[in-house]
Write an enzyme that holds these catalytic residues in place. Structure first.
Site, mmCIF file in Angstrom:
data_model
loop_
_atom_site.group_PDB
_atom_site.id
_atom_site.type_symbol
_atom_site.label_atom_id
_atom_site.label_comp_id
_atom_site.label_asym_id
_atom_site.label_seq_id
_atom_site.Cartn_x
_atom_site.Cartn_y
_atom_site.Cartn_z
ATOM 1 N N GLY A 136 -11.046 2.689 6.647
ATOM 2 C CA GLY A 136 -9.943 3.065 5.772
ATOM 3 C C GLY A 136 -9.920 4.520 5.363
ATOM 4 O O GLY A 136 -10.109 5.418 6.183
ATOM 5 N N LYS A 138 -8.954 -0.159 -6.157
ATOM 6 C CA LYS A 138 -9.080 -1.348 -7.004
ATOM 7 C C LYS A 138 -10.424 -2.050 -6.904
ATOM 8 O O LYS A 138 -10.983 -2.172 -5.814
ATOM 9 C CB LYS A 138 -8.003 -2.349 -6.608
ATOM 10 N N ARG A 159 -7.727 5.597 18.740
ATOM 11 C CA ARG A 159 -7.993 4.232 19.230
ATOM 12 C C ARG A 159 -7.976 4.163 20.749
ATOM 13 O O ARG A 159 -8.763 3.423 21.342
ATOM 14 C CB ARG A 159 -6.995 3.253 18.624
ATOM 15 N N GLY A 203 -10.258 -3.282 7.630
ATOM 16 C CA GLY A 203 -10.448 -4.635 7.110
ATOM 17 C C GLY A 203 -11.585 -5.373 7.808
ATOM 18 O O GLY A 203 -12.352 -6.101 7.172
HETATM 19 P P1 AMP Z 1 -8.809 1.894 -0.926
HETATM 20 O O1 AMP Z 1 -7.795 1.640 0.162
HETATM 21 O O2 AMP Z 1 -9.034 0.743 -1.835
HETATM 22 O O3 AMP Z 1 -10.088 2.495 -0.385
HETATM 23 O O4 AMP Z 1 -8.146 2.956 -1.875
HETATM 24 C C1 AMP Z 1 -7.849 4.247 -1.475
HETATM 25 C C2 AMP Z 1 -6.867 4.841 -2.421
HETATM 26 O O5 AMP Z 1 -7.426 4.889 -3.716
HETATM 27 C C3 AMP Z 1 -6.498 6.250 -2.081
HETATM 28 O O6 AMP Z 1 -5.153 6.291 -1.707
HETATM 29 C C4 AMP Z 1 -6.746 7.017 -3.373
HETATM 30 O O7 AMP Z 1 -5.712 7.903 -3.683
HETATM 31 C C5 AMP Z 1 -6.822 5.938 -4.412
HETATM 32 N N1 AMP Z 1 -7.616 6.351 -5.563
HETATM 33 C C6 AMP Z 1 -8.838 6.889 -5.565
HETATM 34 N N2 AMP Z 1 -9.217 7.203 -6.825
HETATM 35 C C7 AMP Z 1 -8.219 6.864 -7.634
HETATM 36 C C8 AMP Z 1 -8.001 6.956 -9.033
HETATM 37 N N3 AMP Z 1 -8.933 7.466 -9.845
HETATM 38 N N4 AMP Z 1 -6.837 6.496 -9.537
HETATM 39 C C9 AMP Z 1 -5.891 5.992 -8.720
HETATM 40 N N5 AMP Z 1 -6.027 5.878 -7.379
HETATM 41 C C10 AMP Z 1 -7.179 6.308 -6.844
#
Ligand code: AMP
Length: 401
Positions: free
Chosen positions: A359, A203, A32, A382
């Site tokens: 992210g 999610k 950054r 974000g």
């Molecule tokens: P996000 O911040 O929503 O992009 O989520 C990223 C996180 O999703 C990472 O820490 C991954 O470990 C997790 N992730 C990716 N695939 C899976 C999965 N199949 N089951 C559980 N967590 C997951």
């Protein structure tokens, strides 16, 4: 910013110096700071004096037992030496933001000099977007430059409210902010087709608005990660113990229908690498994603899905990637995510425009060593997500108004 005359002007720059520190208060990743340097050096080279402001961490949420702010932990002073080395000039420091020390030091600042004021989030007024606090910040300088894309989605005093005290001739975006806006806009407006979005992460609930927006212009949406399993269940699959959000199953079904109506190819991973435990040491096997056994969970996309997704990525002219397609932090479930990184890099070298949007996909591309091989990596998690969802970010609007 290039249109502004900085000569003999005091320039208040909102930077994003929210860098990670270790327990010895040493910077562990200075990306950054490095990203802000072109703007800061340009202003200094053009005869301006810099007054820098940023937040660091969440000091009001981690107060000491007696209710006071943990200044030792959250002070921007930790950044001073590194900033001086990076800029190649001495940096003055004020222990306040709008108090007598900051005002006096700002007043005495000569062209070519730099003042860093204390963490803006020490003031409760900051996160409230308080006008009085913002007016006091504005009175430190003649010109305001916002180069903090990572906080542009927050209507805080130093990111948004402060801009209203400068007219159009005395405010603007820094180079980093400009390139974030330009690259994201390139993707949203008239992108070259085929357009492919790879959306992963944990999610569905975090990404549903993004996916909805993307259906407006994408040809292919490749779903991966934990969110796949809510979609697979919505299609009648057996997902075992995989991540699942029951409240989002109807929305997932609607999205699948919407994509069909609009002729958008939303793909779910054909196969998955599954595990009998959420652990790198778990037993694993590869199965059809619609038939995951009872006690197992999908933690990565499988080899067939990698092949499907790679083929589409290589045929694409515009690519957005947001979110890992597996639990890439664990080596045994990182293959899918690194294969996606490789495919995006290969397609970029064939002429595609690729944007890595925030992210964990950013840390995945960095970890893969392919960060130089993609078109643009966003610094705003974000903020980039909200921008791509089509929202007008308050920090951007305040400069344009
Ligand atoms: P996000 O911040 O929503 O992009 O989520 C990223 C996180 O999703 C990472 O820490 C991954 O470990 C997790 N992730 C990716 N695939 C899976 C999965 N199949 N089951 C559980 N967590 C997951």
């Amino acid at each position: 910013m290039l249109a502004l005359d900085f000569s003999k002007q005091k320039v208040l720059v909102r930077v994003d110096f929210n860098v990670p520190l270790n327990d010895k208060n040493q910077i562990t990743d200075d990306t950054r700071i490095q990203k802000s340097l072109p703007t800061l050096k340009y202003i200094l080279d053009h005869g301006g004096a810099l007054i820098l402001m940023s937040h660091l961490g969440r000091p009001l949420k981690s107060k000491k037992e007696d209710g006071s702010i943990d200044v030792d932990k959250f002070t921007l002073k930790h950044l001073l030496t590194h900033l001086e080395e990076s800029l190649g000039v001495h940096v003055h420091f004020a222990k306040d933001t709008v108090g007598s020390e900051a005002s006096q030091k700002a007043k005495n600042l000569e062209p070519g000099e730099v003042l860093l004021i204390e963490n803006t989030r020490f003031q409760p007024e900051e996160e409230k977007g308080d006008e009085d606090f913002a007016r006091k910040l504005s009175s430190l300088a003649d010109i305001f430059i916002n180069d903090a894309f990572g906080t542009a989605h927050r209507a805080h005093a130093s990111t948004t409210t402060v801009a209203q005290f400068f007219d159009k001739e005395h405010k603007g975006f820094g180079f980093l902010m400009n390139s974030e806006i330009e690259n994201a806009t390139k993707l949203l407006q008239n992108p070259d087709h085929p357009v492919t979005a790879i959306i992963g992460g944990a999610k569905v609930s975090d990404k549903i608005q993004l996916i909805e927006k993307i259906t407006e212009f994408a040809d292919h949406i490749l779903i991966g990660g934990g969110m796949s399993y809510t979609f697979l269940k919505a299609k009648g699959g057996s997902i075992g113990k995989s991540l699942f959000e029951e409240d989002y199953i109807d929305l997932a079904s609607e999205l699948l229908e919407k994509c069909q109506e609009k002729n958008v190819n939303l793909m779910l991973p054909r196969d998955s690498k599954i595990a009998n435990d959420f652990s790198n040491d778990a037993n694993t096997k590869t199965v059809d994603s619609m038939n995951i056994p009872h006690d197992w969970m999908g933690l990565d996309i499988g080899p067939d899905a990698i092949d499907d997704y790679r083929k589409i990525i290589l045929e694409s002219k515009t690519i957005l990637w947001n979110g890992p397609v597996g639990v890439f932090e664990m080596e045994n479930f990182s293959k899918g995510t690194f294969a996606i990184a490789q495919a995006v890099a290969d397609s970029t070298s064939e002429g595609a425009f690729s944007l890595i949007g925030g992210g964990d996909s950013v840390s995945a591309i960095n970890k893969s060593g392919l960060s130089e091989k993609v078109s643009f990596i966003s610094t705003g998690g974000g903020a980039m997500l909200e921008f791509l969802e089509g929202k007008e970010l308050p920090g951007i609007k305040a400069i344009r108004d």
